[in-house]
Scaffold this motif. Structure first.
Motif, short mmCIF file in Angstrom:
data_model
loop_
_atom_site.label_atom_id
_atom_site.label_comp_id
_atom_site.label_asym_id
_atom_site.label_seq_id
_atom_site.Cartn_x
_atom_site.Cartn_y
_atom_site.Cartn_z
N GLN A 1 -68.92 -41.03 -17.19
CA GLN A 1 -68.86 -42.26 -17.98
C GLN A 1 -70.24 -42.93 -18.07
O GLN A 1 -70.68 -43.33 -19.16
CB GLN A 1 -67.85 -43.23 -17.35
N VAL A 2 -70.93 -43.01 -16.95
CA VAL A 2 -72.25 -43.66 -16.94
C VAL A 2 -73.30 -42.81 -17.67
O VAL A 2 -74.09 -43.32 -18.46
CB VAL A 2 -72.67 -43.99 -15.48
N VAL A 3 -73.25 -41.50 -17.44
CA VAL A 3 -74.22 -40.62 -18.11
C VAL A 3 -73.97 -40.62 -19.62
O VAL A 3 -74.92 -40.61 -20.42
CB VAL A 3 -74.17 -39.20 -17.52
N ASP A 4 -72.72 -40.67 -20.04
CA ASP A 4 -72.41 -40.67 -21.47
C ASP A 4 -73.01 -41.88 -22.18
O ASP A 4 -73.48 -41.78 -23.31
CB ASP A 4 -70.88 -40.69 -21.69
N ILE A 5 -72.96 -43.02 -21.51
CA ILE A 5 -73.50 -44.24 -22.13
C ILE A 5 -75.03 -44.27 -22.01
O ILE A 5 -75.74 -44.37 -23.02
CB ILE A 5 -72.89 -45.51 -21.48
N ASN A 6 -75.53 -44.15 -20.79
CA ASN A 6 -76.95 -44.39 -20.54
C ASN A 6 -77.85 -43.29 -21.10
O ASN A 6 -78.93 -43.57 -21.61
CB ASN A 6 -77.22 -44.51 -19.04
N LEU A 7 -77.41 -42.04 -20.99
CA LEU A 7 -78.30 -40.93 -21.39
C LEU A 7 -77.87 -40.30 -22.72
O LEU A 7 -78.63 -40.25 -23.67
CB LEU A 7 -78.34 -39.88 -20.28
N ARG A 8 -76.62 -39.84 -22.77
CA ARG A 8 -76.14 -39.16 -23.98
C ARG A 8 -76.20 -40.10 -25.18
O ARG A 8 -76.64 -39.74 -26.27
CB ARG A 8 -74.72 -38.67 -23.71
N GLY A 9 -75.76 -41.35 -24.96
CA GLY A 9 -75.77 -42.33 -26.05
C GLY A 9 -77.18 -42.58 -26.56
O GLY A 9 -77.42 -42.61 -27.78
N THR A 10 -78.12 -42.72 -25.63
CA THR A 10 -79.53 -42.94 -25.99
C THR A 10 -80.08 -41.76 -26.78
O THR A 10 -80.72 -41.94 -27.82
CB THR A 10 -80.34 -43.15 -24.69
N VAL A 11 -79.82 -40.56 -26.30
CA VAL A 11 -80.38 -39.36 -26.93
C VAL A 11 -79.84 -39.19 -28.36
O VAL A 11 -80.62 -38.97 -29.31
CB VAL A 11 -80.07 -38.11 -26.08
N PHE A 12 -78.54 -39.32 -28.54
CA PHE A 12 -78.00 -39.00 -29.87
C PHE A 12 -78.19 -40.11 -30.89
O PHE A 12 -78.29 -39.83 -32.09
CB PHE A 12 -76.56 -38.48 -29.75
N LEU A 13 -78.31 -41.36 -30.44
CA LEU A 13 -78.69 -42.41 -31.39
C LEU A 13 -80.15 -42.20 -31.80
O LEU A 13 -80.48 -42.27 -32.99
CB LEU A 13 -78.47 -43.80 -30.78
N ALA A 14 -81.01 -41.90 -30.84
CA ALA A 14 -82.42 -41.67 -31.17
C ALA A 14 -82.57 -40.46 -32.09
O ALA A 14 -83.41 -40.46 -33.00
CB ALA A 14 -83.23 -41.46 -29.89
N GLN A 15 -81.76 -39.43 -31.89
CA GLN A 15 -81.85 -38.23 -32.75
C GLN A 15 -81.63 -38.60 -34.21
O GLN A 15 -82.38 -38.21 -35.10
CB GLN A 15 -80.82 -37.20 -32.31
N LYS A 16 -80.58 -39.38 -34.44
CA LYS A 16 -80.23 -39.76 -35.82
C LYS A 16 -81.30 -40.69 -36.41
O LYS A 16 -81.71 -40.54 -37.57
CB LYS A 16 -78.85 -40.44 -35.78
N VAL A 17 -81.76 -41.67 -35.62
CA VAL A 17 -82.75 -42.63 -36.12
C VAL A 17 -84.10 -41.94 -36.33
O VAL A 17 -84.79 -42.17 -37.33
CB VAL A 17 -82.89 -43.83 -35.15
N MET A 18 -84.48 -41.05 -35.41
CA MET A 18 -85.80 -40.41 -35.53
C MET A 18 -85.87 -39.44 -36.70
O MET A 18 -86.95 -39.24 -37.27
CB MET A 18 -86.18 -39.73 -34.21
N ALA A 19 -84.76 -38.87 -37.09
CA ALA A 19 -84.77 -38.01 -38.29
C ALA A 19 -85.26 -38.85 -39.47
O ALA A 19 -86.09 -38.40 -40.29
CB ALA A 19 -83.38 -37.44 -38.55
#
Ligand code: NAD
Length: 242
Positions: free
Chosen positions: A107-125
């Motif tokens: 639960q914590v990794v999904d929010i803090n790490l996975r959430g950060t990575v995949f939002l950044a992926q979409k925005v950085m494109a």
């Protein structure tokens, strides 16, 4: 006031309270328009209204990639660009390593790490296409030295954020997209109340304020920091010196 972020469009996650709220305040003071992202729509709406101007809100759980994809589409439809992304939303829990369950860890990794990575992926494109962008990921001192107050899931997720910041910086660098992390020490917010921080060992003898994190984020998002990428800036009052 320098108005260094005039006309910039900024997404700030977890911006309805605590550090995220103060980051939004400083970015708006510097001239940016902020999209307040939070799970609670009413709290997000209230914060966006308080920020004023063209600031708006979007209710999303950053652990859910379908919702963060909708967030990015919403901002691009509304403003046509995204200049700044601040990945601030995060959760912390105090659990002994010997007791932690797989569900709690995920639960914590999904929010803090996975959430950060995949939002950044979409925005950085999008940022790479527009040849401009500033991404600031809120990590933690716990990601550098291990969890003093928080559990292994929190500390390792933040260590992951620091490393992910470097990976993102490699990808964005040639396209004028900088990616940096800020590692707060002990900051006076609801999280601090929950974790019962003490000031022992802090060179400056006090907890930090959320605004003091906001000022560093604004600097990293500004043109003055244009040649800084892949770095982690410690904002901890001297609690950890390295
Ligand atoms: N307070 C500290 O001392 C401290 C120290 C180091 C790092 N940090 C980091 O700073 C950031 C902000 O922390 P804070 O102290 O303001 O905590 P906080 O609990 O006051 O605020 C966190 C915000 O993130 C939001 N959030 C949590 N999960 C979310 C999700 N799945 N989707 C969308 N929003 C979500 C919460 O609703 C809240 O608005 C966090 O990433 C935290 O890990 C805080």
């Amino acid at each position: 006031m320098y108005r260094e972020l005039d006309k910039k469009i900024a997404i700030v996650t977890g911006a309805s309270q605590g550090i995220g709220s103060a980051i939004a305040d400083v970015l708006v003071r510097e001239g940016a328009t902020v999209i307040v992202v939070a799970r609670n729509a009413e709290a997000a709406r209230a914060k966006a209204e308080a920020l004023g101007g063209d600031c708006t809100f979007f209710a999303a759980d950053i652990a859910k990639t379908d919702q963060t994809r909708e967030l990015v589409d919403f901002v691009l439809n509304r403003f046509g660009r995204i200049d700044i992304l601040v990945n601030n939303a995060g959760v912390s829990r105090q659990v002994d390593f010997l007791d932690i369950t797989e569900e709690q860890f995920d639960q914590v990794v999904d929010i803090n790490l996975r959430g950060t990575v995949f939002l950044a992926q979409k925005v950085m494109a999008h940022m790479i296409e527009q040849n401009y962008g500033r991404v600031v990921n809120i990590a933690s001192m716990a990601g550098e030295r291990g969890g003093l107050f928080a559990g292994i899931h929190y500390a390792t997720s933040k260590a992951g954020v620091i490393n992910a910041t470097k990976c993102m910086a490699y990808r964005g660098g040639a396209h004028n997209v900088t990616v940096n992390a800020v590692a707060p020490g002990l900051i006076q917010t609801a999280m601090a109340e929950d974790l019962k921080f003490s000031t022992d060992g802090i060179a400056m003898g006090r907890l930090g304020t959320a605004e003091e994190i906001g000022e560093v984020v604004a600097f990293l998002a500004s043109d003055r920091a244009r040649y800084i990428t892949g770095s982690t800036v410690d904002v901890n009052g001297g609690l950890l010196m390295r």
